[in-house]
Design a protein around this motif. Structure first.
Motif, PDB file in Angstrom:
ATOM      1  N   UNK A   1      40.990  41.393  51.146  1.00  0.00           N
ATOM      2  CA  UNK A   1      40.344  40.827  50.166  1.00  0.00           C
ATOM      3  C   UNK A   1      40.026  38.850  50.041  1.00  0.00           C
ATOM      4  N   UNK A   2      38.322  38.973  49.217  1.00  0.00           N
ATOM      5  CA  UNK A   2      38.591  37.542  49.687  1.00  0.00           C
ATOM      6  C   UNK A   2      39.021  35.960  49.830  1.00  0.00           C
ATOM      7  N   UNK A   3      39.952  35.832  47.979  1.00  0.00           N
ATOM      8  CA  UNK A   3      40.143  35.495  47.082  1.00  0.00           C
ATOM      9  C   UNK A   3      41.918  35.570  47.036  1.00  0.00           C
ATOM     10  N   UNK A   4      42.601  34.789  47.348  1.00  0.00           N
ATOM     11  CA  UNK A   4      43.920  34.882  47.854  1.00  0.00           C
ATOM     12  C   UNK A   4      44.817  34.226  46.433  1.00  0.00           C
ATOM     13  N   UNK A   5      44.031  32.923  45.504  1.00  0.00           N
ATOM     14  CA  UNK A   5      44.195  31.805  44.671  1.00  0.00           C
ATOM     15  C   UNK A   5      43.714  32.816  43.260  1.00  0.00           C
ATOM     16  N   UNK A   6      44.212  31.716  42.339  1.00  0.00           N
ATOM     17  CA  UNK A   6      43.776  33.012  41.315  1.00  0.00           C
ATOM     18  C   UNK A   6      42.316  32.782  41.191  1.00  0.00           C
ATOM     19  N   UNK A   7      42.173  33.778  39.764  1.00  0.00           N
ATOM     20  CA  UNK A   7      40.788  33.554  39.616  1.00  0.00           C
ATOM     21  C   UNK A   7      40.626  33.676  38.094  1.00  0.00           C
ATOM     22  N   UNK A   8      39.432  33.052  37.366  1.00  0.00           N
ATOM     23  CA  UNK A   8      39.244  32.805  36.007  1.00  0.00           C
ATOM     24  C   UNK A   8      38.190  33.848  35.875  1.00  0.00           C
ATOM     25  N   UNK A   9      38.255  34.125  34.128  1.00  0.00           N
ATOM     26  CA  UNK A   9      37.607  35.100  34.290  1.00  0.00           C
ATOM     27  C   UNK A   9      37.134  34.636  32.634  1.00  0.00           C
ATOM     28  N   UNK A  10      35.991  33.773  32.629  1.00  0.00           N
ATOM     29  CA  UNK A  10      35.791  33.363  30.996  1.00  0.00           C
ATOM     30  C   UNK A  10      34.677  34.476  30.322  1.00  0.00           C
ATOM     31  N   UNK A  11      35.538  35.230  29.685  1.00  0.00           N
ATOM     32  CA  UNK A  11      34.595  36.418  28.906  1.00  0.00           C
ATOM     33  C   UNK A  11      34.567  37.711  29.115  1.00  0.00           C
ATOM     34  N   UNK A  12      35.317  38.250  28.568  1.00  0.00           N
ATOM     35  CA  UNK A  12      35.257  39.374  28.714  1.00  0.00           C
ATOM     36  C   UNK A  12      34.459  40.951  28.051  1.00  0.00           C
ATOM     37  N   UNK A  13      33.206  40.708  27.812  1.00  0.00           N
ATOM     38  CA  UNK A  13      32.558  40.630  27.761  1.00  0.00           C
ATOM     39  C   UNK A  13      32.456  42.240  28.475  1.00  0.00           C
ATOM     40  N   UNK A  14      31.289  42.813  28.099  1.00  0.00           N
ATOM     41  CA  UNK A  14      31.072  44.242  29.945  1.00  0.00           C
ATOM     42  C   UNK A  14      30.503  43.400  31.077  1.00  0.00           C
ATOM     43  N   UNK A  15      30.301  42.534  31.367  1.00  0.00           N
ATOM     44  CA  UNK A  15      30.166  41.831  32.201  1.00  0.00           C
ATOM     45  C   UNK A  15      31.705  41.875  33.319  1.00  0.00           C
ATOM     46  N   UNK A  16      32.033  40.238  31.823  1.00  0.00           N
ATOM     47  CA  UNK A  16      33.226  40.253  32.110  1.00  0.00           C
ATOM     48  C   UNK A  16      34.828  41.225  32.008  1.00  0.00           C
ATOM     49  N   UNK A  17      34.424  42.246  31.376  1.00  0.00           N
ATOM     50  CA  UNK A  17      36.012  43.326  31.669  1.00  0.00           C
ATOM     51  C   UNK A  17      35.067  44.095  32.962  1.00  0.00           C
ATOM     52  N   UNK A  18      33.754  44.988  33.566  1.00  0.00           N
ATOM     53  CA  UNK A  18      33.463  44.689  34.851  1.00  0.00           C
ATOM     54  C   UNK A  18      34.090  44.542  35.684  1.00  0.00           C
ATOM     55  N   UNK A  19      33.975  43.163  36.029  1.00  0.00           N
ATOM     56  CA  UNK A  19      33.833  42.419  36.899  1.00  0.00           C
ATOM     57  C   UNK A  19      35.617  42.536  37.029  1.00  0.00           C
ATOM     58  N   UNK A  20      36.565  42.532  36.173  1.00  0.00           N
ATOM     59  CA  UNK A  20      37.644  42.298  35.901  1.00  0.00           C
ATOM     60  C   UNK A  20      38.897  43.715  36.700  1.00  0.00           C
ATOM     61  N   UNK A  21      37.861  44.863  36.304  1.00  0.00           N
ATOM     62  CA  UNK A  21      38.132  46.071  36.535  1.00  0.00           C
ATOM     63  C   UNK A  21      37.911  46.472  38.275  1.00  0.00           C
TER      64      UNK A  21
END
Length: 264
Positions: A1-21
């Motif tokens: 995995x590339x990032x070991x620190x916290x990742x903040x996703x601002x906005x969880x619509x279609x793209x934000x939710x897809x990124x989270x999943x």
């Protein structure tokens, strides 16, 4: 995995939710993933479902190693203005919106924050995404490489000029919806012929997967692959001729053009 620190996703619509999943699919620790949405209840729901952390907008980027903004283009300036003061200078910032451009984002963010624009499609939720990628001028190569690798864990990444990000988004995002539209029509036909819906869906999915495999396995164009299936006087050429007679090709082009992402 590339990032070991916290990742903040601002906005969880279609793209934000897809990124989270997608990040969860790729094995990222949910405890390091933060979400913030315009509707706090939605963020709370995502937190309960996935084990991530829901935070108010102003707090989501505080101490994050990477901040990804998935707001709509018209909302992006307001969103960035609210989180800009809380983003650490060493953190990376990614915009997944068709606008604004790098120059505008640079004016909204404190100097020194590395900025990348990425235009993915929702298939990244299953590791099969396509992302148009463009780092801002002056973005450190190390940061750009790490962001590219992150989206690479969720599918294919294509480096494109900034003014082509919207085109990539339309082809990869709206084009995916067109594929589902066609799949639904094929499924409907199978059901009309008496097949069960689950069985028909399996057949349609296999047909689409096979077509995708053929498109990526060599250098034949879609037209060449189509012509290989169309035996002179056969049923397949009749099928394709029906599509042409109904103006499907022009309708597909018009649909993508009419719903294209904002261009810079």
């Amino acid at each position: 995995m590339t990032w070991a620190g916290p990742i903040a996703i601002i906005g969880a619509g279609q793209l934000g939710s897809a990124l989270l999943e997608g990040l969860l699919w790729a094995g990222y620790d949910p405890r390091l993933l933060r979400v913030s949405t315009r509707r706090p209840g939605h963020a709370t729901e995502l937190a309960a479902r996935h084990g991530v952390t829901a935070l108010p907008l102003a707090d989501a980027g505080r101490g994050a190693a990477l901040v990804v903004a998935a707001a709509r283009p018209g909302q992006m300036p307001e969103v960035v203005a609210q989180i800009a003061a809380h983003i650490a200078p060493a953190a990376g910032f990614v915009s997944m919106a068709g606008a604004p451009d790098h120059a505008t984002l640079a004016g909204l963010l404190p100097g020194g924050i590395p900025v990348v624009r990425a235009m993915p499609n929702p298939a990244m939720a299953a590791g099969a995404g396509l992302t148009g990628f463009n780092p801002a001028p002056g973005c450190p190569e190390q940061t750009a490489s790490r962001v590219r690798e992150l989206f690479g864990e969720l599918g294919t990444v294509i480096d494109v000029p900034e003014d082509r990000l919207g085109t990539i988004g339309s082809l990869a995002g709206h084009g995916q919806a067109v594929c589902y539209y066609v799949a639904d029509a094929l499924e409907q036909w199978g059901v009309l012929q008496g097949l069960g819906r689950a069985e028909t869906r399996q057949i349609v999915a296999a047909a689409l997967a096979g077509a995708t495999r053929m498109l990526t396995a060599g250098d034949r164009s879609p037209a060449e692959l189509q012509h290989r299936l169309c035996t002179p006087g056969g049923t397949t050429i009749r099928t394709v001729s029906e599509l042409d007679a109904s103006g499907v090709r022009g309708a597909v082009i018009a649909s993508i053009d009419g719903g294209r992402f904002a261009q810079d």
